[in-house]
Motif scaffolding. Structure first.
Motif, PDB file in Angstrom:
ATOM      1  N   GLU A   1      40.374  62.663  13.341  1.00 33.44           N
ATOM      2  CA  GLU A   1      40.549  62.512  11.893  1.00 33.44           C
ATOM      3  C   GLU A   1      40.188  63.805  11.169  1.00 33.44           C
ATOM      4  OE1 GLU A   1      38.246  59.269  10.448  1.00 33.44           O
ATOM      5  OE2 GLU A   1      39.719  57.751  11.038  1.00 33.44           O
ATOM      6  N   GLN A   2      39.042  64.369  11.529  1.00 32.20           N
ATOM      7  CA  GLN A   2      38.589  65.594  10.864  1.00 32.20           C
ATOM      8  C   GLN A   2      39.471  66.790  11.237  1.00 32.20           C
ATOM      9  OE1 GLN A   2      36.422  65.338   8.468  1.00 32.20           O
ATOM     10  NE2 GLN A   2      36.255  63.161   8.978  1.00 32.20           N
ATOM     11  N   GLU A   3      39.941  66.821  12.462  1.00 31.88           N
ATOM     12  CA  GLU A   3      40.827  67.915  12.890  1.00 31.88           C
ATOM     13  C   GLU A   3      42.142  67.887  12.121  1.00 31.88           C
ATOM     14  OE1 GLU A   3      39.543  68.671  17.550  1.00 31.88           O
ATOM     15  OE2 GLU A   3      41.011  67.097  17.079  1.00 31.88           O
ATOM     16  N   ARG A   4      42.693  66.696  11.914  1.00 31.07           N
ATOM     17  CA  ARG A   4      43.977  66.587  11.207  1.00 31.07           C
ATOM     18  C   ARG A   4      43.862  67.101   9.771  1.00 31.07           C
ATOM     19  NH1 ARG A   4      44.487  61.637  14.195  1.00 31.07           N
ATOM     20  NH2 ARG A   4      43.512  60.479  12.480  1.00 31.07           N
ATOM     21  N   VAL A   5      42.814  66.697   9.076  1.00 29.59           N
ATOM     22  CA  VAL A   5      42.642  67.137   7.689  1.00 29.59           C
ATOM     23  C   VAL A   5      42.415  68.641   7.634  1.00 29.59           C
ATOM     24  CG1 VAL A   5      41.195  66.970   5.624  1.00 29.59           C
ATOM     25  CG2 VAL A   5      41.807  64.897   6.884  1.00 29.59           C
ATOM     26  N   LEU A   6      41.588  69.172   8.539  1.00 27.21           N
ATOM     27  CA  LEU A   6      41.329  70.611   8.554  1.00 27.21           C
ATOM     28  C   LEU A   6      42.608  71.397   8.827  1.00 27.21           C
ATOM     29  CD1 LEU A   6      39.479  73.021   8.378  1.00 27.21           C
ATOM     30  CD2 LEU A   6      38.831  72.644  10.776  1.00 27.21           C
ATOM     31  N   ALA A   7      43.429  70.931   9.756  1.00 27.02           N
ATOM     32  CA  ALA A   7      44.688  71.620  10.071  1.00 27.02           C
ATOM     33  C   ALA A   7      45.595  71.670   8.853  1.00 27.02           C
ATOM     34  CB  ALA A   7      45.392  70.915  11.224  1.00 27.02           C
ATOM     35  N   LEU A   8      45.633  70.606   8.062  1.00 32.85           N
ATOM     36  CA  LEU A   8      46.462  70.573   6.856  1.00 32.85           C
ATOM     37  C   LEU A   8      45.910  71.505   5.775  1.00 32.85           C
ATOM     38  CD1 LEU A   8      47.114  66.737   6.879  1.00 32.85           C
ATOM     39  CD2 LEU A   8      48.883  68.509   7.104  1.00 32.85           C
ATOM     40  N   ILE A   9      44.569  71.579   5.693  1.00 34.06           N
ATOM     41  CA  ILE A   9      43.948  72.513   4.743  1.00 34.06           C
ATOM     42  C   ILE A   9      44.316  73.941   5.113  1.00 34.06           C
ATOM     43  CG2 ILE A   9      41.734  73.483   3.998  1.00 34.06           C
ATOM     44  CD1 ILE A   9      40.586  70.616   4.234  1.00 34.06           C
ATOM     45  N   ILE A  10      44.175  74.272   6.390  1.00 31.84           N
ATOM     46  CA  ILE A  10      44.476  75.633   6.855  1.00 31.84           C
ATOM     47  C   ILE A  10      45.947  75.972   6.626  1.00 31.84           C
ATOM     48  CG2 ILE A  10      44.625  77.081   8.927  1.00 31.84           C
ATOM     49  CD1 ILE A  10      42.116  75.617   9.956  1.00 31.84           C
ATOM     50  N   ALA A  11      46.815  74.969   6.784  1.00 28.67           N
ATOM     51  CA  ALA A  11      48.254  75.184   6.581  1.00 28.67           C
ATOM     52  C   ALA A  11      48.630  75.273   5.106  1.00 28.67           C
ATOM     53  CB  ALA A  11      49.042  74.064   7.247  1.00 28.67           C
TER      54      ALA A  11
ATOM     55  N   ASP B   1      49.095  68.281  -0.387  1.00 26.52           N
ATOM     56  CA  ASP B   1      49.565  66.893  -0.482  1.00 26.52           C
ATOM     57  C   ASP B   1      49.341  66.162   0.835  1.00 26.52           C
ATOM     58  OD1 ASP B   1      50.352  67.275  -3.084  1.00 26.52           O
ATOM     59  OD2 ASP B   1      52.463  67.637  -2.595  1.00 26.52           O
ATOM     60  N   GLY B   2      49.622  66.837   1.943  1.00 23.90           N
ATOM     61  CA  GLY B   2      49.428  66.216   3.245  1.00 23.90           C
ATOM     62  C   GLY B   2      47.965  65.936   3.522  1.00 23.90           C
ATOM     63  N   ALA B   3      47.084  66.878   3.165  1.00 24.46           N
ATOM     64  CA  ALA B   3      45.644  66.686   3.370  1.00 24.46           C
ATOM     65  C   ALA B   3      45.141  65.509   2.553  1.00 24.46           C
ATOM     66  CB  ALA B   3      44.885  67.950   3.001  1.00 24.46           C
ATOM     67  N   ALA B   4      45.620  65.396   1.304  1.00 22.00           N
ATOM     68  CA  ALA B   4      45.200  64.292   0.440  1.00 22.00           C
ATOM     69  C   ALA B   4      45.682  62.953   0.991  1.00 22.00           C
ATOM     70  CB  ALA B   4      45.737  64.505  -0.979  1.00 22.00           C
ATOM     71  N   ARG B   5      46.933  62.907   1.444  1.00 21.87           N
ATOM     72  CA  ARG B   5      47.470  61.658   2.008  1.00 21.87           C
ATOM     73  C   ARG B   5      46.700  61.254   3.264  1.00 21.87           C
ATOM     74  NH1 ARG B   5      52.510  63.983   0.701  1.00 21.87           N
ATOM     75  NH2 ARG B   5      52.736  64.715   2.852  1.00 21.87           N
ATOM     76  N   GLN B   6      46.406  62.238   4.101  1.00 19.51           N
ATOM     77  CA  GLN B   6      45.692  61.943   5.337  1.00 19.51           C
ATOM     78  C   GLN B   6      44.291  61.410   5.050  1.00 19.51           C
ATOM     79  OE1 GLN B   6      46.983  62.314   8.677  1.00 19.51           O
ATOM     80  NE2 GLN B   6      45.229  60.933   8.897  1.00 19.51           N
ATOM     81  N   ARG B   7      43.596  62.056   4.119  1.00 22.62           N
ATOM     82  CA  ARG B   7      42.247  61.608   3.787  1.00 22.62           C
ATOM     83  C   ARG B   7      42.252  60.205   3.201  1.00 22.62           C
ATOM     84  NH1 ARG B   7      37.860  64.464   3.091  1.00 22.62           N
ATOM     85  NH2 ARG B   7      38.345  64.999   5.249  1.00 22.62           N
TER      86      ARG B   7
END
Length: 218
Positions: free
Chosen positions: A177-187, A191-197
């Protein structure tokens, strides 16, 4: 008040918060029930001052209500109100990570990468339960406004109990879960980071409700 006195009072009031949250999550205190302030103080060996301070913190978080000349009562603690907590946490945290993705501050990203790496090497669920809130705090400090950070702090006492109750989530799933959000932040995908969280918090809420229902708390 001296700094040492202030620290002691803060620790004592936090103990009150933790004790009453445990009573609620274990089903010993239920919606609408009156909180016996004298009993809380005697159980924890505390004076009235830190007990009152702890109750003010819980009222701020919407866990109890303090009614003048009537006492302190547990606010509704049912599936709908629990899910509302998770929905609101997810939406607010989603705003913070979206802003963080737009800024992509190298120092903040490096700190988040360090914390996620520490999460991968954590040897116990208790340690994971300490690191994940630190990841969230780092994201919220970097991506949140003063108002947003204040609103998110209202859930500070709630989050530790999520890890104690969420027995269905594996160590690998928490890390992912934390890896997915961090990857979206880095990218830079805010919008993707917000949806994932938001989605992660919604699923967490569903798991907590399921577990509390199975225990007979809800």
């Amino acid at each position: 008040m001296s700094p040492s006195r202030t620290v002691k009072l803060a620790k004592a009031s936090n103990a009150v918060v933790d004790y009453l949250m445990e009573e609620i999550f274990e089903g010993r205190l239920r919606s609408g029930q009156r909180v016996d302030l004298v009993e809380v103080g005697e159980t924890l060996g505390l004076s009235r001052s830190p007990v009152r301070e702890g109750l003010v913190m819980l009222e701020r978080d919407g866990i109890v209500s303090i009614r003048h000349h009537r006492g302190v009562f547990v606010e509704p603690f049912d599936a709908e109100s629990v899910m509302d907590d998770f929905e609101v946490m997810g939406l607010l945290s989603g705003v913070a990570v979206a802003r963080l993705a737009a800024r992509r501050d190298p120092a903040v990203v490096a700190e988040l990468e360090r914390l996620v790496e520490e999460l991968r090497s954590a040897g116990s669920i208790d340690r994971i339960g300490e690191i994940v809130p630190e990841i969230l705090r780092t994201q919220h400090r970097a991506g949140g406004s003063r108002r947003l950070r204040a609103e998110l702090r209202a859930f500070a006492g709630f989050l530790p109990w999520v890890f104690r109750v969420e027995s269905g989530l594996t160590r690998e799933e928490i890390i992912a879960e934390q890896e997915r959000v961090l990857a979206l932040i880095i990218a830079g995908d805010g919008d993707g980071a917000a949806r994932q969280r938001t989605a992660d918090f919604r699923v967490a809420g569903e798991r907590v409700i399921s577990e509390l229902t199975a225990r007979g708390v809800l």
